[in-house]
Design a protein around this motif. Structure first.
Motif, PDB file in Angstrom:
ATOM      1  N   ASN A 253       0.792  -1.229   0.000  1.00 16.83           N
ATOM      2  CA  ASN A 253       0.000   0.000   0.000  1.00 16.83           C
ATOM      3  C   ASN A 253       0.826   1.282   0.000  1.00 16.83           C
ATOM      4  N   LYS A 254       2.096   1.175  -0.413  1.00 16.40           N
ATOM      5  CA  LYS A 254       2.914   2.390  -0.561  1.00 16.40           C
ATOM      6  C   LYS A 254       2.345   3.250  -1.692  1.00 16.40           C
ATOM      7  N   GLU A 255       1.838   2.606  -2.732  1.00 15.89           N
ATOM      8  CA  GLU A 255       1.261   3.306  -3.882  1.00 15.89           C
ATOM      9  C   GLU A 255       0.363   2.333  -4.641  1.00 15.89           C
ATOM     10  N   LYS A 256      -0.536   2.856  -5.437  1.00 10.81           N
ATOM     11  CA  LYS A 256      -1.401   1.991  -6.256  1.00 10.81           C
ATOM     12  C   LYS A 256      -0.568   1.434  -7.400  1.00 10.81           C
ATOM     13  N   SER A 257      -0.500   0.117  -7.507  1.00  8.16           N
ATOM     14  CA  SER A 257       0.438  -0.522  -8.432  1.00  8.16           C
ATOM     15  C   SER A 257      -0.166  -1.795  -9.013  1.00  8.16           C
ATOM     16  N   LYS A 258       0.565  -2.353 -10.001  1.00  3.74           N
ATOM     17  CA  LYS A 258       0.230  -3.679 -10.513  1.00  3.74           C
ATOM     18  C   LYS A 258       1.092  -4.694  -9.788  1.00  3.74           C
TER      19      LYS A 258
ATOM     20  N   LEU B 220      -7.637 -16.491   1.139  1.00  2.00           N
ATOM     21  CA  LEU B 220      -6.461 -15.657   1.387  1.00  2.00           C
ATOM     22  C   LEU B 220      -6.375 -14.543   0.346  1.00  2.00           C
ATOM     23  N   MET B 221      -6.590 -14.879  -0.927  1.00  2.00           N
ATOM     24  CA  MET B 221      -6.531 -13.876  -1.985  1.00  2.00           C
ATOM     25  C   MET B 221      -7.621 -12.810  -1.794  1.00  2.00           C
ATOM     26  N   GLU B 222      -8.780 -13.259  -1.346  1.00  2.00           N
ATOM     27  CA  GLU B 222      -9.888 -12.329  -1.083  1.00  2.00           C
ATOM     28  C   GLU B 222      -9.507 -11.327   0.002  1.00  2.00           C
ATOM     29  N   ARG B 223      -8.827 -11.826   1.056  1.00  2.00           N
ATOM     30  CA  ARG B 223      -8.444 -10.944   2.164  1.00  2.00           C
ATOM     31  C   ARG B 223      -7.297  -9.999   1.766  1.00  2.00           C
ATOM     32  N   ILE B 224      -6.378 -10.480   0.944  1.00  2.00           N
ATOM     33  CA  ILE B 224      -5.305  -9.608   0.444  1.00  2.00           C
ATOM     34  C   ILE B 224      -5.910  -8.496  -0.400  1.00  2.00           C
ATOM     35  N   ASP B 225      -6.850  -8.875  -1.270  1.00  2.00           N
ATOM     36  CA  ASP B 225      -7.509  -7.894  -2.125  1.00  2.00           C
ATOM     37  C   ASP B 225      -8.287  -6.874  -1.288  1.00  2.00           C
ATOM     38  N   TYR B 226      -8.897  -7.341  -0.209  1.00  2.00           N
ATOM     39  CA  TYR B 226      -9.674  -6.465   0.679  1.00  2.00           C
ATOM     40  C   TYR B 226      -8.790  -5.394   1.316  1.00  2.00           C
ATOM     41  N   HIS B 227      -7.605  -5.787   1.754  1.00  2.00           N
ATOM     42  CA  HIS B 227      -6.728  -4.863   2.478  1.00  2.00           C
ATOM     43  C   HIS B 227      -5.857  -4.011   1.552  1.00  2.00           C
TER      44      HIS B 227
ATOM     45  N   SER C 126      -3.826  -1.940  -4.359  1.00  2.00           N
ATOM     46  CA  SER C 126      -3.220  -2.226  -5.655  1.00  2.00           C
ATOM     47  C   SER C 126      -4.039  -3.225  -6.472  1.00  2.00           C
ATOM     48  N   GLU C 127      -3.711  -3.289  -7.774  1.00  2.00           N
ATOM     49  CA  GLU C 127      -4.353  -4.251  -8.673  1.00  2.00           C
ATOM     50  C   GLU C 127      -3.593  -5.579  -8.583  1.00  2.00           C
ATOM     51  N   VAL C 128      -4.250  -6.587  -8.074  1.00  2.00           N
ATOM     52  CA  VAL C 128      -3.633  -7.905  -7.898  1.00  2.00           C
ATOM     53  C   VAL C 128      -3.857  -8.728  -9.160  1.00  2.00           C
ATOM     54  N   ILE C 129      -2.765  -9.169  -9.797  1.00  2.00           N
ATOM     55  CA  ILE C 129      -2.849  -9.885 -11.072  1.00  2.00           C
ATOM     56  C   ILE C 129      -2.328 -11.307 -10.897  1.00  2.00           C
ATOM     57  N   ILE C 130      -3.172 -12.280 -11.250  1.00  2.00           N
ATOM     58  CA  ILE C 130      -2.795 -13.690 -11.180  1.00  2.00           C
ATOM     59  C   ILE C 130      -2.508 -14.169 -12.598  1.00  2.00           C
ATOM     60  N   PRO C 131      -1.287 -14.640 -12.882  1.00  2.00           N
ATOM     61  CA  PRO C 131      -0.916 -15.038 -14.246  1.00  2.00           C
ATOM     62  C   PRO C 131      -1.381 -16.454 -14.569  1.00  2.00           C
ATOM     63  N   GLU C 132      -0.940 -16.969 -15.733  1.00  2.00           N
ATOM     64  CA  GLU C 132      -1.268 -18.338 -16.121  1.00  2.00           C
ATOM     65  C   GLU C 132      -0.616 -19.337 -15.163  1.00  2.00           C
ATOM     66  N   ASN C 133      -1.157 -20.566 -15.146  1.00  2.00           N
ATOM     67  CA  ASN C 133      -0.750 -21.568 -14.162  1.00  2.00           C
ATOM     68  C   ASN C 133       0.737 -21.868 -14.156  1.00  2.00           C
ATOM     69  N   ASP C 134       1.367 -21.948 -15.328  1.00  2.00           N
ATOM     70  CA  ASP C 134       2.796 -22.258 -15.380  1.00  2.00           C
ATOM     71  C   ASP C 134       3.625 -21.244 -14.602  1.00  2.00           C
ATOM     72  N   ILE C 135       3.226 -19.982 -14.647  1.00  2.00           N
ATOM     73  CA  ILE C 135       3.963 -18.941 -13.919  1.00  2.00           C
ATOM     74  C   ILE C 135       3.630 -19.010 -12.432  1.00  2.00           C
ATOM     75  N   ILE C 136       2.351 -19.234 -12.110  1.00  2.00           N
ATOM     76  CA  ILE C 136       1.956 -19.374 -10.698  1.00  2.00           C
ATOM     77  C   ILE C 136       2.770 -20.468 -10.020  1.00  2.00           C
TER      78      ILE C 136
END
Length: 357
Positions: free
Chosen positions: A274-279, A292-299, A302-312
């Motif tokens: 939360n230092k700045e709005k970011s990707k 967990l992702m829901e709670r991270i997004d709540y707090h 920033s824009e939280v981006i989940i990539p394709e499975n191979d990268i995850i």
């Protein structure tokens, strides 16, 4: 002329004991690094190996050295099977992180098993491994090492966040790459799920049914590590000393432990983001924990981006492959701004099979 095209096998085993991530990748350099993951697989640990690896912290050095040989032999079998299964012929080398047994950089100590000479001898191939040791010798934390890959492969994102055994982050600040461990994640959540004979909390469903214990949450958030300045890193030893006794003292139901700890993780991550709005690029097994992702997004703002499975799933293995390539080229793969070492350097050990020396 410096080679610009590499086909390598890379493998990684993390503290959450999910298994061995192994991938076959092509790296190309044309003004910048490009990659393609061609084959990928996660090899689950047997119960015997999972039990053994969960007890590494309590082992004496002579026990670790014996286990190092056995684990290296095990990895050689895993790699051989992967090569055979995928009919791989063009392999420049194998890049292996091994598995962290000890990580106490303040004592100039870090030890990854699975990087023994026997690995190269059994495979009959060049192996580049043991990426942490030199950095610790140079006064660094020996971790995290992934940020050089974040800079070279994923610079379209302001933050790269990984949710594995621990949450770690990397980002650019004043033209330097900064990175550090934020807090434990799956190493704690999975520990409490094991008490009810489950490996993990599927999609965070059990945590979502629990209640937050405000006193425990407050004490977790007050742990001194969180106000230390980077570079800083965490290990299983720290969790066993600081997290488990604190949680266990409250004698809570498992779902309440999970609910409280998920909130703790989300809060600590949001403080960093939360230092700045970011990707924010988010990877690692924790991405599959929907709650967990829901709670991270709540707090987070920033824009939280989940990539394709191979990268995850394979980003860390991918980047350890890149570390191997950079070591092969004698180029910097370890940043002092990240680890606190006294210089940027090209870290890792090159093992050649004895029959090729």
């Amino acid at each position: 002329m410096t080679k610009t095209d590499y086909n390598i096998i890379a493998l990684m085993s993390g503290t959450s004991l999910d298994g061995i991530d192994i991938i076959y990748i092509n790296f190309k350099y044309k003004d910048c690094w490009e990659f393609k993951i061609i084959n990928s697989e996660t090899i689950n640990y047997s119960l015997r190996w999972k039990t053994t690896l969960s007890k590494l912290v309590s082992m004496k050095m002579n026990q670790l050295k014996t286990l190092d040989i056995k684990y290296s032999e095990f990895l050689s079998a895993v790699i051989s099977n992967f090569i055979e299964k995928n009919n791989l012929e063009e392999i420049d080398f194998i890049a292996s992180h091994g598995h962290t047994a000890l990580h106490q950089p303040e004592k100039k100590l870090t030890y990854q098993i699975g990087n023994h000479q026997i690995l190269a001898d059994k495979l009959g191939r060049k192996v580049i491994c043991d990426f942490r040791v030199q950095d610790v010798e140079f006064g660094g934390q020996g971790a995290p090492l992934v940020p050089i890959g974040d800079r070279l492969l994923f610079n379209a994102y302001e933050f790269c966040l990984n949710l594995g055994g621990f949450a770690n982050v990397s980002f650019e600040l004043n033209s330097e790459r900064i990175a550090f461990d934020i807090c434990p994640v799956n190493i704690v959540l999975n520990n409490y799920m094991s008490k009810i004979n489950l490996e993990y909390d599927d999609k965070g469903k059990l945590a979502s049914k629990g209640n937050i214990n405000k006193d425990l949450l407050f004490k977790l958030n007050q742990l001194p590590f969180y106000i230390e300045n980077p570079p800083k890193s965490l290990g299983l030893e720290w969790v066993e000393l600081n997290i488990f006794p604190l949680i266990d003292a409250f004698n809570l139901e498992i779902q309440d432990v999970l609910r409280t700890f998920v909130e703790h993780v989300a809060i600590q991550i949001s403080i960093v983001l939360n230092k700045e709005k970011s990707k924010v690029l988010v990877t690692g097994g924790g991405v599959y924990n929907d709650f967990l992702m829901e709670r991270i997004d709540y707090h987070s703002i920033s824009e939280v981006i989940i990539p394709e499975n191979d990268i995850i799933e394979y980003k860390e293995a991918l980047i350890f492959g890149l570390l191997g390539v950079l070591k092969e080229r004698n180029e910097v793969n370890c940043l002092k701004s990240v680890t606190g070492a006294n210089c940027n350097h090209s870290s890792g050990k090159i093992l050649m099979p004895k029959n090729q020396l």
